[in-house]
Write a protein that holds these residues in place. Structure first.
Motif: not given
Length: 80
Positions: A19-28, A30-34, A43-46, A56-63
């Protein structure tokens, strides 16, 4: 009773992590990708203009959140 409590605590910790990682991917995204880029180079720099990578990161977070919710609902339905 101790073994059951241990198993419950392990699953609760995993659920909190998903849940924490998923929320972090939804909310931020760019920060998660970097963060993944800087630490693991998976993952390439965002940049601020990379809307596709953020999507893509938001979709993975939703998943991840969907998986965590499904796990809770299945456990509640089975009566654990």
């Amino acid at each position: 009773m101790g073994r059951v409590l241990g198993v419950v605590l392990i699953y609760a910790a995993m659920l909190a992590a998903w849940s924490g990682v998923g929320l972090f991917m939804l909310i931020a995204p760019a920060r998660f990708g970097n963060l993944v880029h800087d630490n693991l180079y998976l993952f390439p720099e965002v940049t601020p203009r990379d809307w596709g990578k953020k999507l893509v990161l938001r979709m993975l977070g939703t998943g991840l959140l969907t998986f965590a919710i499904r796990l809770v609902l299945r456990a509640a339905h089975s009566g654990i």
